[in-house]
Design an enzyme around this catalytic site. Structure first.
Site, PDB file in Angstrom:
ATOM      1  N   GLN A   1      -6.503  -1.831   7.156  1.00  0.00           N
ATOM      2  CA  GLN A   1      -5.367  -2.708   6.864  1.00  0.00           C
ATOM      3  C   GLN A   1      -4.749  -3.371   8.106  1.00  0.00           C
ATOM      4  O   GLN A   1      -4.352  -4.524   8.061  1.00  0.00           O
ATOM      5  CB  GLN A   1      -4.307  -1.869   6.137  1.00  0.00           C
ATOM      6  N   GLU A   2      -4.643  -2.612   9.215  1.00  0.00           N
ATOM      7  CA  GLU A   2      -3.893  -3.136  10.357  1.00  0.00           C
ATOM      8  C   GLU A   2      -4.579  -2.844  11.687  1.00  0.00           C
ATOM      9  O   GLU A   2      -4.927  -1.704  11.971  1.00  0.00           O
ATOM     10  CB  GLU A   2      -2.482  -2.497  10.387  1.00  0.00           C
TER      11      GLU A   2
ATOM     12  N   ASP B   1       1.595   8.353   7.440  1.00  0.00           N
ATOM     13  CA  ASP B   1       2.475   7.431   6.706  1.00  0.00           C
ATOM     14  C   ASP B   1       2.493   7.875   5.236  1.00  0.00           C
ATOM     15  O   ASP B   1       3.394   8.594   4.810  1.00  0.00           O
ATOM     16  CB  ASP B   1       1.949   6.005   6.890  1.00  0.00           C
TER      17      ASP B   1
ATOM     18  N   HIS C   1       8.420  -1.367   9.522  1.00  0.00           N
ATOM     19  CA  HIS C   1       8.754  -2.319   8.452  1.00  0.00           C
ATOM     20  C   HIS C   1       7.897  -2.018   7.225  1.00  0.00           C
ATOM     21  O   HIS C   1       7.105  -1.073   7.234  1.00  0.00           O
ATOM     22  CB  HIS C   1       8.470  -3.751   8.946  1.00  0.00           C
ATOM     23  N   ARG C   2       8.013  -2.857   6.177  1.00  0.00           N
ATOM     24  CA  ARG C   2       7.079  -2.830   5.054  1.00  0.00           C
ATOM     25  C   ARG C   2       6.384  -4.190   4.999  1.00  0.00           C
ATOM     26  O   ARG C   2       6.846  -5.159   5.600  1.00  0.00           O
ATOM     27  CB  ARG C   2       7.797  -2.595   3.715  1.00  0.00           C
ATOM     28  N   SER C   3       5.302  -4.255   4.240  1.00  0.00           N
ATOM     29  CA  SER C   3       4.576  -5.531   4.178  1.00  0.00           C
ATOM     30  C   SER C   3       5.388  -6.611   3.458  1.00  0.00           C
ATOM     31  O   SER C   3       5.242  -7.796   3.744  1.00  0.00           O
ATOM     32  CB  SER C   3       3.210  -5.338   3.531  1.00  0.00           C
TER      33      SER C   3
ATOM     34  N   GLU D   1      -3.049   5.549  12.532  1.00  0.00           N
ATOM     35  CA  GLU D   1      -2.119   5.891  11.441  1.00  0.00           C
ATOM     36  C   GLU D   1      -2.915   5.984  10.142  1.00  0.00           C
ATOM     37  O   GLU D   1      -3.821   5.176   9.907  1.00  0.00           O
ATOM     38  CB  GLU D   1      -1.061   4.779  11.350  1.00  0.00           C
TER      39      GLU D   1
ATOM     40  N   HIS E   1      -3.395  -6.083   2.411  1.00  0.00           N
ATOM     41  CA  HIS E   1      -2.532  -7.117   3.011  1.00  0.00           C
ATOM     42  C   HIS E   1      -3.255  -8.448   3.221  1.00  0.00           C
ATOM     43  O   HIS E   1      -2.641  -9.449   3.556  1.00  0.00           O
ATOM     44  CB  HIS E   1      -1.965  -6.637   4.353  1.00  0.00           C
TER      45      HIS E   1
ATOM     46  N   LYS F   1       9.738   5.143   7.455  1.00  0.00           N
ATOM     47  CA  LYS F   1      10.095   3.989   6.632  1.00  0.00           C
ATOM     48  C   LYS F   1      11.285   4.395   5.768  1.00  0.00           C
ATOM     49  O   LYS F   1      11.134   5.175   4.826  1.00  0.00           O
ATOM     50  CB  LYS F   1       8.928   3.608   5.718  1.00  0.00           C
TER      51      LYS F   1
ATOM     52  N   GLU G   1       1.537  -9.545   6.948  1.00  0.00           N
ATOM     53  CA  GLU G   1       2.356  -9.152   8.095  1.00  0.00           C
ATOM     54  C   GLU G   1       2.183 -10.101   9.278  1.00  0.00           C
ATOM     55  O   GLU G   1       2.516  -9.763  10.411  1.00  0.00           O
ATOM     56  CB  GLU G   1       2.058  -7.699   8.481  1.00  0.00           C
TER      57      GLU G   1
ATOM     58  N   LYS H   1       6.780  -0.548  14.714  1.00  0.00           N
ATOM     59  CA  LYS H   1       5.785  -1.519  14.232  1.00  0.00           C
ATOM     60  C   LYS H   1       6.446  -2.426  13.230  1.00  0.00           C
ATOM     61  O   LYS H   1       7.025  -1.980  12.245  1.00  0.00           O
ATOM     62  CB  LYS H   1       4.522  -0.832  13.702  1.00  0.00           C
TER      63      LYS H   1
ATOM     64  N   ASP I   1      -4.233   1.066  11.667  1.00  0.00           N
ATOM     65  CA  ASP I   1      -3.778   1.701  10.423  1.00  0.00           C
ATOM     66  C   ASP I   1      -4.767   1.344   9.328  1.00  0.00           C
ATOM     67  O   ASP I   1      -4.641   0.309   8.679  1.00  0.00           O
ATOM     68  CB  ASP I   1      -2.370   1.242  10.025  1.00  0.00           C
TER      69      ASP I   1
ATOM     70  N   SER J   1       0.869  -1.187   0.000  1.00  0.00           N
ATOM     71  CA  SER J   1       0.000   0.000   0.000  1.00  0.00           C
ATOM     72  C   SER J   1       0.901   1.230   0.000  1.00  0.00           C
ATOM     73  O   SER J   1       0.894   2.039   0.923  1.00  0.00           O
ATOM     74  CB  SER J   1      -0.939  -0.010   1.206  1.00  0.00           C
TER      75      SER J   1
HETATM   76  P1  PGA Z   1       3.010  -1.305   3.109  1.00  0.00           P
HETATM   77  O1  PGA Z   1       2.097  -1.199   4.406  1.00  0.00           O
HETATM   78  O2  PGA Z   1       4.361  -1.693   3.522  1.00  0.00           O
HETATM   79  O3  PGA Z   1       2.277  -2.328   2.273  1.00  0.00           O
HETATM   80  O4  PGA Z   1       2.979   0.069   2.470  1.00  0.00           O
HETATM   81  C1  PGA Z   1       2.560  -0.719   5.631  1.00  0.00           C
HETATM   82  C2  PGA Z   1       1.789   0.498   6.084  1.00  0.00           C
HETATM   83  O5  PGA Z   1       0.865   0.974   5.415  1.00  0.00           O
HETATM   84  O6  PGA Z   1       2.108   1.028   7.135  1.00  0.00           O
HETATM   85 ZN    ZN Z   2       0.598   2.688   7.014  1.00  0.00          ZN
END
Ligand code: PGA
Ligand code: ZN
Length: 425
Positions: free
Chosen positions: A163-164, A312, A365-367, A285, A154, A337, A205, A388, A242, A40
């Protein structure tokens, strides 16, 4: 002194190619680093260089990036002092000569920049976090932000739109215990999902990805899991969200497929206010989309005194966008990131800017990940207080948490655990 560099194409946790770099120094020290990749991704992120050759890895190969490491970049770095990170990073940025790292790729540059930092640490005989910290003295053990229920892209859009869903064990006495709180809650959630007839397969993740019927239902499930594991929701373990809402956004509205409706930015803010009143939420987030600056200002005005609001996709670890956010009071924290920007130096500058303005900085991190643990050392060194890096499951996620265990042990109790104080509200 750097004697040589070597790039190679390896795979990330989703089975896609990514860049790994080895570095050799004249003193005999040697180090290695690999970069992650998002799904994402924000539209304002620095450029990720891919071959685009459809006959290999569906166009996702990184052979050109690897070639750049082995030729142009190796020539630039040969004979340089690995301890001069800023000078080397400035040189990489100048060699790229584009505003978005479009020629060399942020993935290519970051793998080199991280390898240089590790090489410098190895040469000085220090562990990476100590080498990165010198001599600022702000190091701390982070609160782990564990994403135990995955949705959105994800989880292939099979469950929640958001997403999270993260658990935040800020009430633990130290990192080691925080990790245990998280792991025990994760297993309690698995049992609860199974008892309710949900699938317990996991997303990118490592969190579960059940086909829930609303975006709120995961919060109820997680609170129940926290209690079932014997912890107190809110007192010992808080929640973070998130929604990655840039993915939900289009034509001025946020589409919640799971709930069969679309909301305006104002309605999203009300939705979050209701969630914050009903659950022990501490962080949201990307509550709003990457260019919805008006919405972000409203969100911060409404909830900024109760929640840490992390940008983000909004900030993409970019000091210019973060500066605008600070000027316009559009959030109160930044997600960090390294691969959104491309060098260790720029990543540290983004953290410094956030901290100098009383904002939170959450390293992430990243996914799509590798087992590289650079971000664990980075977040300790910069004292960001929270990291995270996914569920307490799957090797590429767990390896970062395991690295934090090693750091905590090495520090012999001299590093404070950030705890609840780490969160800006
Ligand atoms: P991504 O997701 O690594 O797929 O961008 C992580 C996030 O959105 O924080
Ligand atoms: Zn994010």
């Amino acid at each position: 002194t750097i004697t040589s560099l070597h790039g190679r194409e390896i795979l990330d946790s989703r089975g896609n190619p990514t860049v790994e770099v080895e570095i050799w120094l004249a003193c005999g020290a040697r180090a290695r680093a690999a970069v992650p990749s998002g799904a994402s991704t924000g539209v304002h992120e620095a450029h990720e260089l891919r071959d685009g050759d459809q006959s290999r890895y569906r166009g996702k190969g990184v052979l050109h990036a690897v070639d750049l490491v082995n030729t142009e970049i190796a020539t630039l770095l040969q004979g340089k002092d690995a301890a001069e990170q800023e000078e080397i990073d400035r040189g990489l940025i100048a060699l790229d000569a584009t505003p978005t790292r479009a020629r060399l790729g942020a993935n290519t540059i970051l793998a080199v920049s991280m390898a240089v930092a590790r090489g410098a640490a190895a040469a000085s005989g220090l562990s990476l976090w100590r080498s990165l910290e010198n001599p600022k003295g702000r190091a701390a053990m982070p609160v782990p932000m564990m994403n135990i229920l995955n949705g959105g892209v994800h989880a292939a859009w099979q469950g929640a739109d958001f997403q999270e869903y993260m658990i935040v064990p800020y009430g633990a006495p130290d990192f080691r215990e925080a990790l245990r709180y998280g792991s025990e809650t994760y297993h309690a959630l698995k049992a609860l999902l199974a008892a309710k007839g949900y699938h317990t397969g996991v997303g990118d993740e490592g969190g579960f990805a059940p086909a829930v019927r609303s975006n709120q239902e995961p919060l109820d499930l997680i609170v129940e899991a926290i209690e079932a594991a014997g912890f107190r929701p809110g007192a010992e373990i808080g929640l973070a969200l998130d929604p990655a809402s840039s993915e939900l956004y289009g034509d001025g509205e946020y589409r919640l497929k799971t709930e069969g409706r679309a909301l305006s930015a104002g309605e999203m803010v009300d939705y979050y206010a209701d969630l914050a009143a009903a659950y022990p939420l501490i962080v949201i987030e990307d509550g709003l989309a990457e260019d919805d600056w008006d919405g972000w200002r409203l969100l911060t005005e409404t909830l900024g005194d109760r929640l840490e609001l992390v940008g983000d996709d909004l900030f993409v670890t970019n000091v210019e966008r973060i500066s605008r956010g600070i000027r316009e009071q559009a959030a109160n924290a930044v997600l960090i990131k390294p691969n959104q920007v491309g060098t260790v130096t720029e990543t540290i500058a983004a953290v410094d800017l956030a901290q100098a303005n009383g904002w939170g900085a959450m390293v992430s991190h990243r996914s799509g990940e590798t087992v590289d643990t650079f971000i664990a050392d980075l977040c300790v060194a910069l004292g960001t207080g929270h990291l995270k890096t996914g569920a307490p499951a799957r090797g590429e996620r767990v390896e970062k948490y395991n690295q934090l265990l090693r750091i905590e042990e090495e520090a012999h109790g001299c590093l404070p655990f950030a705890g609840r104080e780490a969160f800006v509200r």
